[in-house]
Write a protein that holds these residues in place. Structure first.
Motif, short mmCIF file in Angstrom:
data_model
loop_
_atom_site.label_atom_id
_atom_site.label_comp_id
_atom_site.label_asym_id
_atom_site.label_seq_id
_atom_site.Cartn_x
_atom_site.Cartn_y
_atom_site.Cartn_z
N ALA A 1 0.83 -1.21 0.00
CA ALA A 1 0.00 0.00 0.00
C ALA A 1 0.86 1.25 0.00
N GLN A 2 1.98 1.23 0.73
CA GLN A 2 2.88 2.38 0.76
C GLN A 2 3.55 2.58 -0.60
N GLU A 3 3.94 1.49 -1.27
CA GLU A 3 4.55 1.61 -2.60
C GLU A 3 3.56 2.20 -3.61
N CYS A 4 2.33 1.71 -3.60
CA CYS A 4 1.31 2.24 -4.52
C CYS A 4 0.98 3.69 -4.19
N SER A 5 1.00 4.01 -2.90
CA SER A 5 0.72 5.39 -2.47
C SER A 5 1.81 6.33 -2.97
N ASP A 6 3.05 5.90 -2.90
CA ASP A 6 4.16 6.74 -3.39
C ASP A 6 4.06 6.96 -4.90
N LYS A 7 3.72 5.90 -5.64
CA LYS A 7 3.57 6.05 -7.09
C LYS A 7 2.40 6.98 -7.42
N ALA A 8 1.30 6.83 -6.69
CA ALA A 8 0.14 7.70 -6.93
C ALA A 8 0.50 9.16 -6.64
N LYS A 9 1.28 9.38 -5.58
CA LYS A 9 1.68 10.75 -5.24
C LYS A 9 2.52 11.36 -6.35
N TRP A 10 3.48 10.62 -6.89
CA TRP A 10 4.34 11.18 -7.93
C TRP A 10 3.60 11.38 -9.25
N TYR A 11 2.70 10.46 -9.59
CA TYR A 11 1.89 10.68 -10.78
C TYR A 11 0.99 11.90 -10.60
N ASN A 12 0.48 12.10 -9.41
CA ASN A 12 -0.35 13.28 -9.14
C ASN A 12 0.47 14.56 -9.23
N ILE A 13 1.70 14.53 -8.75
CA ILE A 13 2.56 15.71 -8.84
C ILE A 13 2.85 16.05 -10.29
N LEU A 14 3.17 15.02 -11.09
CA LEU A 14 3.43 15.26 -12.51
C LEU A 14 2.19 15.77 -13.24
N ALA A 15 1.04 15.17 -12.95
CA ALA A 15 -0.20 15.60 -13.61
C ALA A 15 -0.59 17.01 -13.19
N ALA A 16 -0.45 17.32 -11.91
CA ALA A 16 -0.80 18.67 -11.44
C ALA A 16 0.16 19.70 -12.01
N GLY A 17 1.43 19.36 -12.10
CA GLY A 17 2.39 20.28 -12.71
C GLY A 17 2.05 20.56 -14.16
N TRP A 18 1.70 19.51 -14.90
CA TRP A 18 1.31 19.69 -16.29
C TRP A 18 0.02 20.50 -16.38
N ASN A 19 -0.93 20.21 -15.50
CA ASN A 19 -2.22 20.92 -15.52
C ASN A 19 -2.06 22.40 -15.22
N LEU A 20 -1.04 22.76 -14.49
CA LEU A 20 -0.78 24.18 -14.22
C LEU A 20 0.09 24.81 -15.30
N LEU A 21 0.97 24.02 -15.89
CA LEU A 21 1.92 24.54 -16.86
C LEU A 21 1.26 24.90 -18.19
N VAL A 22 0.38 24.07 -18.69
CA VAL A 22 -0.24 24.31 -20.00
C VAL A 22 -1.05 25.61 -20.03
N PRO A 23 -1.99 25.85 -19.11
CA PRO A 23 -2.71 27.13 -19.17
C PRO A 23 -1.80 28.33 -18.96
N LEU A 24 -0.77 28.18 -18.12
CA LEU A 24 0.16 29.28 -17.91
C LEU A 24 0.93 29.60 -19.19
N LEU A 25 1.37 28.58 -19.91
CA LEU A 25 2.05 28.82 -21.19
C LEU A 25 1.14 29.45 -22.22
N VAL A 26 -0.12 29.03 -22.27
CA VAL A 26 -1.07 29.61 -23.22
C VAL A 26 -1.28 31.10 -22.91
N VAL A 27 -1.42 31.43 -21.65
CA VAL A 27 -1.62 32.84 -21.27
C VAL A 27 -0.38 33.66 -21.63
#
Length: 144
Positions: free
Chosen positions: A82-108
């Motif tokens: 559960a801890q291993e899956c939790s760590d992977k989920a956290k890093w995928y969430n960080i990458l996805a959130a970074g991308w989700n913030l980066l794209v609109p910022l670049l467009v603006v």
């Protein structure tokens, strides 16, 4: 309402201390686990938000899969997996959130740079000038 007569013991009346001969049956102890053994987070809500928003390269969906796996392993008692899956989920969430913030910022930023460039350019037409839009449309309407 029914007209019943309620009989109370003389030493136990409503809104007073009850000094009855009955004693409580005992205390109940609920063991909530030790405070040192912390359960891993599953980041399920964060994964759902990242899945529903932009979801570049399915990063949010991968985070959702690992979040569900972490929750399943936590309920089965396998805390290490559960801890291993939790760590992977956290890093995928960080990458996805970074991308989700980066794209609109670049467009603006690109939109602002484009507007500043068009506003200061001394080209064949002045888009923001007095007859800018009409001169812009004349470029495409004139047929030679």
């Amino acid at each position: 309402m029914d007209n019943h007569t309620y009989n109370y013991q003389s030493d136990c009346t409503p809104l007073t201390n009850c000094k009855s001969a009955r004693k409580p049956a005992g205390s109940t102890v609920v063991n909530m686990g030790s405070s040192g053994n912390k359960l891993p987070s599953d980041y399920l809500v964060w994964s759902l938000c990242n899945t529903l928003y932009v979801n570049f390269c399915c990063l949010g969906f991968m985070a959702l899969i690992y979040s569900i796996k972490a929750r399943d392993q936590k309920t089965q008692g396998n805390l290490q997996l559960a801890q291993e899956c939790s760590d992977k989920a956290k890093w995928y969430n960080i990458l996805a959130a970074g991308w989700n913030l980066l794209v609109p910022l670049l467009v603006v930023v690109l939109l602002v740079l484009l507007l500043v460039h068009l506003g200061t350019s001394q080209g064949s037409f002045d888009f923001f000038g007095e007859d800018g839009f009409q001169s812009f449309m004349k470029l495409f309407s004139s047929v030679h």
